[in-house]
Design a protein around this motif. Sequence first.
Motif, PDB file in Angstrom:
ATOM      1  N   ILE A 161       0.893  -1.394  -0.111  1.00 22.38           N
ATOM      2  CA  ILE A 161       0.074  -0.076   0.050  1.00 22.38           C
ATOM      3  C   ILE A 161       1.235   1.247  -0.128  1.00 22.38           C
ATOM      4  CG2 ILE A 161      -0.083  -0.036   2.429  1.00 22.38           C
ATOM      5  CD1 ILE A 161      -2.870   1.306   2.050  1.00 22.38           C
ATOM      6  N   CYS A 183      -8.867   0.462  -0.016  1.00 22.38           N
ATOM      7  CA  CYS A 183      -9.214   1.466   1.316  1.00 22.38           C
ATOM      8  C   CYS A 183      -9.444   2.488   1.802  1.00 22.38           C
ATOM      9  CB  CYS A 183      -8.359   0.589   2.071  1.00 22.38           C
ATOM     10  SG  CYS A 183      -6.255   1.264   1.580  1.00 22.38           S
ATOM     11  N   CYS A 203      -3.015  -4.946   6.569  1.00 19.59           N
ATOM     12  CA  CYS A 203      -4.552  -5.250   5.600  1.00 19.59           C
ATOM     13  C   CYS A 203      -5.445  -5.944   6.744  1.00 19.59           C
ATOM     14  CB  CYS A 203      -3.454  -5.679   4.372  1.00 19.59           C
ATOM     15  SG  CYS A 203      -2.959  -4.622   3.594  1.00 19.59           S
ATOM     16  N   CYS A 217      -8.552  -4.023   5.606  1.00 21.98           N
ATOM     17  CA  CYS A 217     -10.315  -3.953   4.994  1.00 21.98           C
ATOM     18  C   CYS A 217     -11.262  -4.891   5.218  1.00 21.98           C
ATOM     19  CB  CYS A 217      -9.596  -3.150   3.057  1.00 21.98           C
ATOM     20  SG  CYS A 217      -9.277  -4.885   2.789  1.00 21.98           S
ATOM     21  N   CYS A 250      -6.412  -0.216   6.723  1.00 20.19           N
ATOM     22  CA  CYS A 250      -5.220   0.203   5.944  1.00 20.19           C
ATOM     23  C   CYS A 250      -4.018  -0.095   6.206  1.00 20.19           C
ATOM     24  CB  CYS A 250      -4.522   1.865   5.181  1.00 20.19           C
ATOM     25  SG  CYS A 250      -4.657   2.651   6.340  1.00 20.19           S
TER      26      CYS A 250
END
Lengths: 281, 328
Positions: free
Chosen positions: B53, B86, B129, B131, B306
């Motif tokens: 990310i 996200c 992560c 989400c 996130c």
Amino acid sequence: MAENNIYKPIKYKVDKIVEETSNIKTFFISSEKDFEFDTGQFVEVTLDGIGEAPYTPSSSPYIKNKMELTIMNAGYVTGKMHQLKGGETIGIRGPFGKGYPIKKFYGTEILILGGGVGLAPLRCLILTLLEEEDKFKKINICFGAKTPADFIYKDWFSELEKHKKVRLLRSVDVPDKDWDGTVGVVTVLLDEIKANYQEINSIVCGPPIMMKFGAKKLLELGVNEKNIYLSMETNMSCGLGKCGHCDMDGLYVCKDGPVFTFDEVKHTTEMKEFFRLFKDK
Amino acid sequence: MRKYSVSLKQWVKILNSISAEIDIFAPIRKDEYLDYEQLTEDNIMSISYNKAIPTTPLKSFFFPIKENVVREDEDKQRVILGAPACDLSALNILDKIFLDEQFLDTYYKDKRDNTIIIGSDCYEISENCHCTSYNIDPYPKENCDISLSLIDYKVTLQVFSKKGEKFIKRFSQELKEINKLPPEIQKKREETIEKLAIQNKDLPNIEETRKGVEKEGTIIWKKYAEDCVSCGACALVCPTCHCFLLIDKENFEKIKNWDSCQYPSFEKVAGDEDPLAHIYDRLKNRYLCKYVHKPDMYDEIACTGCGRCIEACIGKINKNELIAEVCE
Ligand SMILES: Cc1cc2nc3c(=O)[nH]c(=O)nc-3n(C[C@H](O)[C@H](O)[C@H](O)COP(=O)(O)OP(=O)(O)OC[C@H]3O[C@@H](n4cnc5c(N)ncnc54)[C@H](O)[C@@H]3O)c2cc1C
Ligand code: SF4
Ligand code: SF4
Ligand code: FES
């Protein structure tokens, strides 16, 4: 860029400054453009390059090209405000927040409880009520100060007493030799008022501690939680419901307030902690 | 929603020619960090597609770290390529706050209007992560103009908005329109969802989290506060944190500067009253804000899962461990 910039202050000129007490001054300001606000709403005042702080106008909303701000020297920005001499340009953003629901007060008896610099927004409120004096049954006003010298708007009281719907009571914590009124914290004045507390609309504004004791006393007298209006003071930056500074347990005081009914704020940490003090007694 | 297919080679050519006219930002890996960089001929081949990310949250493109909000400035059109789902979902809360009709933030709006967002599916997730635990699928479903997926040197684009449609017209002659998303995409998406489910199998869901955060008095906050140094990094990297401070400059100019409830005196008032005086008050406030207050105010939790705050924390506070503990 669109013309309506919510961050940009409108320029006002400081016309006159009146010293109310040793640490409170009233600033008379004016601008070329009219400014509309509801009683109880506040403005953000910028001192150029120095800082911004929220204040509630103390003048009547019926006067649109001039405004009065009564400000206590309480720290950095207010301290700089107190150094002004007159003639300077300051910035105003607003009006922000929800004011007092005047129409809801029509036909009722009103009780106003104020202390210290809390009289500033209350002056705006009282001036608004007096514009339509006949719409209200009675306007009881209880003002308190530490000493007689600490009252702001000293010249205003005799004028207020001329209004037939108004009953003005004042108290001081510490009297001087000329004081012939009540001695004690402002809430003691409530004992002198004979009113139908179940139906009264009450408005409280003052230092946080006075606000809480005021609310407590009114509740004890039987005033409905929804008829007690309190002004909450929090840190503020934007005034717009965006910056997060005025958060009070999930309420944004700048947008949802600054005037709240007791019912709306009784769940907040501040109120719960205060009322917990009396729980076991 | 129109869909197009194009080879990676052709896509790079398209990006090259567009980047000569419009600023394009895309995630590029540097050492261990993945972050947005402006595309140039030199880095176009290093774009990291479909990986979680970017370090910088998407919000910073619309709500910059520092911005003069009195001086006028012209916003140029630009493209952000590779925004994960996200971060896209975080725009729901930011839009409600900054595009609020009563007090429209034109600085935010102009940037939103002038930006084309190309969201992208996540096929490689990072270790924090989560989400899907908060009902966000790991592929774009909202708040983007176009979505992108790259599988086996083939780029698939899906148009989400009029703005996206208009943008794609610039190069649609180089694309092949398709009727359906290729089945590989569906398969990849399912795989990602599965990976996330395994990674977060012990994480409480939204309702449990709310209850846990609400009921916790002080003990757990105090425990975690021992490791917190009030650096505010968790808020700065957070895609939904929107707090700021207006700082005054001469000529009545104001700088809108990121701020955080984790900093001391964020809520302090004159007379030194401070509802968030202690580190544990501030820590608690952060989670109340995300899982209780924001849902009450905006019908939406302010955590997209996130995982950035976990990675950014100097004190090694793992938000998910904290949440699991308050929910016990
Ligand atoms: C709705 C509302 C209405 C009010 N009405 C009145 C009124 O009519 N009259 C009145 O006297 N008071 C009023 N107040 C209180 C008044 O706003 C505060 O006393 C004032 O903000 C104190 O500011 P200070 O800088 O002097 O105090 P300080 O104690 O120095 O600062 C208080 C806080 O303000 C912030 N602050 C300080 N300097 C800056 C800066 N340069 N830039 C940004 N933030 C800064 C800091 O976060 C600090 O914690 C009102 C408050 C509210 C919320
Ligand atoms: S968690 Fe703190 S910094 Fe983030 S939005 Fe909420 S109050 Fe603001
Ligand atoms: S709280 Fe943490 S995990 Fe949730 S959105 Fe913010 S940075 Fe991401
Ligand atoms: S003062 Fe900024 S949100 Fe209330």
